[in-house]
Enzyme design. Structure first.
Site, PDB file in Angstrom:
ATOM      1  N   LYS A  22      48.977  95.675  23.791  1.00  0.00           N
ATOM      2  CA  LYS A  22      49.232  97.128  23.838  1.00  0.00           C
ATOM      3  C   LYS A  22      50.121  97.553  22.660  1.00  0.00           C
ATOM      4  O   LYS A  22      49.804  98.498  21.957  1.00  0.00           O
ATOM      5  CB  LYS A  22      49.939  97.477  25.153  1.00  0.00           C
ATOM      6  CG  LYS A  22      50.581  98.856  25.159  1.00  0.00           C
ATOM      7  CD  LYS A  22      51.260  99.184  26.464  1.00  0.00           C
ATOM      8  CE  LYS A  22      52.697  98.753  26.584  1.00  0.00           C
ATOM      9  NZ  LYS A  22      53.698  99.609  25.933  1.00  0.00           N
ATOM     10  N   ARG A 121      66.623 106.217  24.321  1.00  0.00           N
ATOM     11  CA  ARG A 121      65.814 105.598  23.255  1.00  0.00           C
ATOM     12  C   ARG A 121      65.827 106.531  22.043  1.00  0.00           C
ATOM     13  O   ARG A 121      64.907 107.312  21.830  1.00  0.00           O
ATOM     14  CB  ARG A 121      64.396 105.304  23.768  1.00  0.00           C
ATOM     15  CG  ARG A 121      64.437 104.255  24.864  1.00  0.00           C
ATOM     16  CD  ARG A 121      63.089 103.912  25.390  1.00  0.00           C
ATOM     17  NE  ARG A 121      62.302 103.099  24.476  1.00  0.00           N
ATOM     18  CZ  ARG A 121      61.054 102.723  24.747  1.00  0.00           C
ATOM     19  NH1 ARG A 121      60.481 103.093  25.880  1.00  0.00           N
ATOM     20  NH2 ARG A 121      60.385 101.990  23.879  1.00  0.00           N
TER      21      ARG A 121
HETATM   22  N1  EPU Z   1      66.998 102.145  18.552  1.00  0.00           N
HETATM   23  C1  EPU Z   1      67.927 102.949  17.953  1.00  0.00           C
HETATM   24  N2  EPU Z   1      67.476 103.907  17.088  1.00  0.00           N
HETATM   25  C2  EPU Z   1      66.159 104.085  16.812  1.00  0.00           C
HETATM   26  C3  EPU Z   1      65.223 103.248  17.437  1.00  0.00           C
HETATM   27  C4  EPU Z   1      65.681 102.276  18.306  1.00  0.00           C
HETATM   28  O1  EPU Z   1      69.132 102.820  18.184  1.00  0.00           O
HETATM   29  O2  EPU Z   1      65.826 104.956  16.023  1.00  0.00           O
HETATM   30  C5  EPU Z   1      67.462 101.104  19.484  1.00  0.00           C
HETATM   31  C6  EPU Z   1      66.843 101.228  20.870  1.00  0.00           C
HETATM   32  O3  EPU Z   1      67.539 102.147  21.668  1.00  0.00           O
HETATM   33  C7  EPU Z   1      66.944  99.807  21.366  1.00  0.00           C
HETATM   34  C8  EPU Z   1      66.703  98.997  20.110  1.00  0.00           C
HETATM   35  O4  EPU Z   1      66.981  99.875  19.019  1.00  0.00           O
HETATM   36  O5  EPU Z   1      68.252  99.559  21.811  1.00  0.00           O
HETATM   37  C9  EPU Z   1      65.283  98.461  19.959  1.00  0.00           C
HETATM   38  O6  EPU Z   1      64.338  99.490  20.212  1.00  0.00           O
HETATM   39  P1  EPU Z   1      62.975  99.562  19.432  1.00  0.00           P
HETATM   40  O7  EPU Z   1      62.998 100.724  18.516  1.00  0.00           O
HETATM   41  O8  EPU Z   1      62.656  98.231  18.842  1.00  0.00           O
HETATM   42  O9  EPU Z   1      61.964  99.900  20.599  1.00  0.00           O
HETATM   43  P2  EPU Z   1      60.596 100.658  20.392  1.00  0.00           P
HETATM   44  O10 EPU Z   1      60.056 100.317  19.073  1.00  0.00           O
HETATM   45  O11 EPU Z   1      60.732 102.077  20.753  1.00  0.00           O
HETATM   46  C10 EPU Z   1      59.044  98.733  21.251  1.00  0.00           C
HETATM   47  C11 EPU Z   1      58.122  98.498  22.398  1.00  0.00           C
HETATM   48  C12 EPU Z   1      58.910  98.367  23.690  1.00  0.00           C
HETATM   49  C13 EPU Z   1      59.909  97.227  23.533  1.00  0.00           C
HETATM   50  C14 EPU Z   1      60.795  97.450  22.313  1.00  0.00           C
HETATM   51  C15 EPU Z   1      61.739  96.307  22.018  1.00  0.00           C
HETATM   52  C16 EPU Z   1      56.117  99.649  21.727  1.00  0.00           C
HETATM   53  C17 EPU Z   1      55.146 100.723  21.968  1.00  0.00           C
HETATM   54  N3  EPU Z   1      57.182  99.603  22.501  1.00  0.00           N
HETATM   55  O12 EPU Z   1      59.716  99.961  21.517  1.00  0.00           O
HETATM   56  O13 EPU Z   1      57.975  98.033  24.696  1.00  0.00           O
HETATM   57  O14 EPU Z   1      60.702  97.123  24.674  1.00  0.00           O
HETATM   58  O15 EPU Z   1      59.969  97.639  21.144  1.00  0.00           O
HETATM   59  O16 EPU Z   1      61.034  95.139  21.797  1.00  0.00           O
HETATM   60  O17 EPU Z   1      55.914  98.819  20.863  1.00  0.00           O
HETATM   61  C18 EPU Z   1      57.041  97.958  26.834  1.00  0.00           C
HETATM   62  O18 EPU Z   1      55.997  97.540  26.319  1.00  0.00           O
HETATM   63  O19 EPU Z   1      57.239  97.947  28.074  1.00  0.00           O
HETATM   64  C19 EPU Z   1      58.095  98.487  25.981  1.00  0.00           C
HETATM   65  C20 EPU Z   1      59.081  99.268  26.426  1.00  0.00           C
END
Ligand code: EPU
Length: 421
Positions: A22, A121
């Site tokens: 996904k 987030r």
């Molecule tokens: N963060 C920031 N600033 C930002 C972006 C993120 O502080 O601009 C923080 C977040 O709050 C978190 C950390 O950085 O503490 C990591 O977040 P990340 O940005 O890596 O998460 P994401 O890219 O929004 C993806 C997955 C999530 C998964 C996370 C971490 C997708 C669609 N989603 O989210 O997947 O938990 O990476 O590995 O790729 C899931 O599939 O259930 C899911 C939530």
């Protein structure tokens, strides 16, 4: 709304076919906005989040169709630049259309994704990276309004309070492919989903080096062309079924699972007395010894233990011998499953970002509420070993991220059915 009714106590045995990832698929679908050419993407799972992404692409004027597991983005120009609140609010990953829209159309209006049940987030890193490439960004009426006459390559540090960001890396990487000059993304996410996206972009004609390492180098090109790609297998789905085998004291072969993407999970499962082995093109998972041993787990960016496996690992630790500690370093508030697991007889105490779990001999079936995707999977795992009947309510979360979950489980012996509430 549907619920899952599970009669626990059956050791799961047999073969489960792992679906396409996904979290790799969604940014790859967004990347098709970088071209007007036809793109063909194989191994696309049947999931609600994929349907939502199709809706976003269609709302922008892109013609997309899905034939079984193949997604076809038809050739043709599109004119839309707005991803509206009603679609974006249902799926945070919608934010990854921002980078490609900006690169291709020089402007984008994307609804702010907001927080969710796993904690705040933020998107500051996405915006920081895109600004560094020369984008003018303002927030108006709940929308991110981004404009850039010409994106320019830059040196960007993308680390945040909790380390690297997967989707911020994806967004900046996609935007940089069409920027003028060279971009370095430092503290880039190394997750396999980023590598899959980079591979797709390279097939489209992008010049990218160093992906899967913390520094990605992108040399901008004038345009990208269509490409054909097969999405990598879903490591989180595979890990969830590895735990299903261990928790039920069963024996599963996970066809298509890539052990190279699951090193930290395999390491912790082996430490807790599980047998995990690469066999042919997949993984065999079962218990190695009669009892599960308690372990300490800390979630970290890849290649560390994934936050997306934290809840499911906690279900296994609920029945381990001794006391285990699970520390959440990515989303310190991602613990909503604890109260539900405790309803089933587990002993879990939360101390800040640390869950302290005192193993019990058995769990008992109960009514539990699914709160997010991975928490829902954890409750299903607990239901599979609980005495009596477990009813997992609000399972629409599961449909966002696990393809045909109950069908796959029934095939290996589980007594689980979907019932309309
Ligand atoms: N963060 C920031 N600033 C930002 C972006 C993120 O502080 O601009 C923080 C977040 O709050 C978190 C950390 O950085 O503490 C990591 O977040 P990340 O940005 O890596 O998460 P994401 O890219 O929004 C993806 C997955 C999530 C998964 C996370 C971490 C997708 C669609 N989603 O989210 O997947 O938990 O990476 O590995 O790729 C899931 O599939 O259930 C899911 C939530």
């Amino acid at each position: 709304m549907d619920k899952l009714v599970i009669e626990g106590g059956i050791p799961l045995k047999g073969e489960v076919e792992i679906s396409g990832s996904k979290n790799a698929c969604l940014p790859i679908m967004a990347a098709t906005l970088l071209t007007d050419d036809k793109c063909v993407i194989h191994n696309v799972p049947h999931l609600k989040d994929v349907d939502t992404t199709i809706k976003i692409l269609s709302s922008l004027g892109v013609r997309v169709k899905k034939e079984d597991k193949t997604l076809i983005r038809e050739e043709g120009k599109y004119t839309g630049v707005t991803a509206s609140y009603d679609i974006v609010s249902t799926m945070r990953a919608s934010i990854c259309v921002l980078g490609p829209l900006l690169a291709k159309k020089k402007e984008a209006r994307v609804s702010f994704p907001g927080g969710c049940v796993i904690g705040p987030r933020p998107i500051d890193l996405h915006l920081k990276g895109l600004k560094a490439l020369g984008t003018d960004i303002r927030i108006d009426g709940g929308y991110i309004i981004a404009r850039a006459k010409q994106l320019r390559g830059a040196n960007i540090y993308l680390g945040g309070h909790f380390g690297s960001s997967v989707l911020a890396t994806a967004n900046v990487l996609m935007a940089a492919t069409l920027a003028r000059g060279e971009t370095f993304i430092h503290n880039a996410a190394c997750e396999p989903e980023i590598a899959d996206l980079a591979n797709f972009l390279i097939k489209m004609g992008a010049k990218i080096e160093g992906y899967s390492t913390p520094t990605i180098r992108v040399t901008g090109v004038k345009s990208l062309h269509g490409a054909e790609h097969e999405v990598t297998p879903d490591r989180i789905e595979a890990g969830t079924y590895m735990l299903a085998a261990a928790i039920t004291n069963g024996d599963l072969y996970l066809k298509g699972a890539n052990p190279g993407h699951l090193i930290a999970v395999i390491d912790k499962m082996r430490e807790s007395n599980c047998y995990i082995k690469k066999i042919n093109l997949g993984i065999r998972a079962k218990r190695d010894k009669k009892n599960i041993k308690s372990v300490a787990v800390t979630t970290l960016p890849y290649p560390g233990f994934p936050t997306d496996m934290q809840a499911q690992m906690m279900s296994l630790m609920c029945i381990a011998n001794g006391i285990s500690v699970i520390t959440e370093k990515i989303y310190p508030e991602r613990f909503i499953h604890i109260s539900e697991l405790n309803r089933m007889g587990s002993h879990i105490l939360l101390e800040g970002p640390n869950a302290i779990i005192k193993g019990v001999d058995s769990l008992s079936g109960a009514h539990v509420m699914a709160s997010d995707l991975r928490a829902s999977a954890a409750l299903v795992l607990a239901g599979l070993i609980a005495r009596g009947k477990t009813e997992v309510h609000r399972i629409y979360h599961l449909d966002r991220g696990y393809e045909a979950l109950e069908k796959k489980l029934v095939k290996v012996g589980a007594r689980i059915k979907r019932v309309k509430e």
